[in-house]
Design a protein around this motif. Structure first.
Motif, PDB file in Angstrom:
ATOM      1  N   LYS A   1       0.827  -1.204   0.000  1.00 50.72           N
ATOM      2  CA  LYS A   1       0.000   0.000   0.000  1.00 50.72           C
ATOM      3  C   LYS A   1       0.867   1.261   0.000  1.00 50.72           C
ATOM      4  O   LYS A   1       0.569   2.236  -0.702  1.00 50.72           O
ATOM      5  N   ILE A   2       1.938   1.248   0.777  1.00 57.97           N
ATOM      6  CA  ILE A   2       2.838   2.407   0.839  1.00 57.97           C
ATOM      7  C   ILE A   2       3.491   2.640  -0.513  1.00 57.97           C
ATOM      8  O   ILE A   2       3.578   3.772  -1.004  1.00 57.97           O
TER       9      ILE A   2
ATOM     10  N   VAL B   1       2.365   1.705  -3.484  1.00 58.20           N
ATOM     11  CA  VAL B   1       1.355   2.128  -4.455  1.00 58.20           C
ATOM     12  C   VAL B   1       1.001   3.600  -4.251  1.00 58.20           C
ATOM     13  O   VAL B   1       0.899   4.359  -5.224  1.00 58.20           O
ATOM     14  N   VAL B   2       0.832   4.028  -3.028  1.00 55.44           N
ATOM     15  CA  VAL B   2       0.505   5.436  -2.763  1.00 55.44           C
ATOM     16  C   VAL B   2       1.654   6.342  -3.204  1.00 55.44           C
ATOM     17  O   VAL B   2       1.432   7.396  -3.809  1.00 55.44           O
ATOM     18  N   ALA B   3       2.885   5.938  -2.944  1.00 55.30           N
ATOM     19  CA  ALA B   3       4.041   6.739  -3.365  1.00 55.30           C
ATOM     20  C   ALA B   3       4.130   6.803  -4.882  1.00 55.30           C
ATOM     21  O   ALA B   3       4.443   7.859  -5.457  1.00 55.30           O
TER      22      ALA B   3
ATOM     23  N   VAL C   1       1.630   6.488  -7.098  1.00 54.24           N
ATOM     24  CA  VAL C   1       0.540   7.331  -7.602  1.00 54.24           C
ATOM     25  C   VAL C   1       0.857   8.809  -7.367  1.00 54.24           C
ATOM     26  O   VAL C   1       0.625   9.655  -8.247  1.00 54.24           O
ATOM     27  N   ALA C   2       1.417   9.135  -6.223  1.00 52.69           N
ATOM     28  CA  ALA C   2       1.778  10.529  -5.946  1.00 52.69           C
ATOM     29  C   ALA C   2       2.881  11.009  -6.888  1.00 52.69           C
ATOM     30  O   ALA C   2       2.827  12.140  -7.388  1.00 52.69           O
TER      31      ALA C   2
END
Length: 69
Positions: free
Chosen positions: A15-16, A18-20, A22-23
């Motif tokens: 999750k970390i 993927v969020v990084a 996408v950002a």
């Protein structure tokens, strides 16, 4: 819920990441779109008068120090 990065399981790490990712894609896309839409703010220099040519180079030195070897 995992409060520590070291004790987190595999899904929390995923999750970390993927969020990084996408950002990072969002920031890069914003930067590219801002650069491509910037077409009307260019400036050109107006050249007036004669061109100035460089003269011969001049070297001026003075030193009161003594060399210690």
């Amino acid at each position: 819920m995992n409060h520590s990065f070291y004790s987190a399981d595999r899904m929390t790490h995923l999750k970390i990441v993927v969020v990084a990712l996408v950002a990072a894609i969002g920031v890069a896309g914003l930067g590219i779109s801002a650069r491509l839409s910037d077409t009307g703010l260019t400036q050109t220099a107006k050249i007036t008068g004669p061109a100035v040519k460089a003269n011969k180079a001049v070297v001026i030195t003075s030193s009161e120090q003594s060399a210690i070897r």
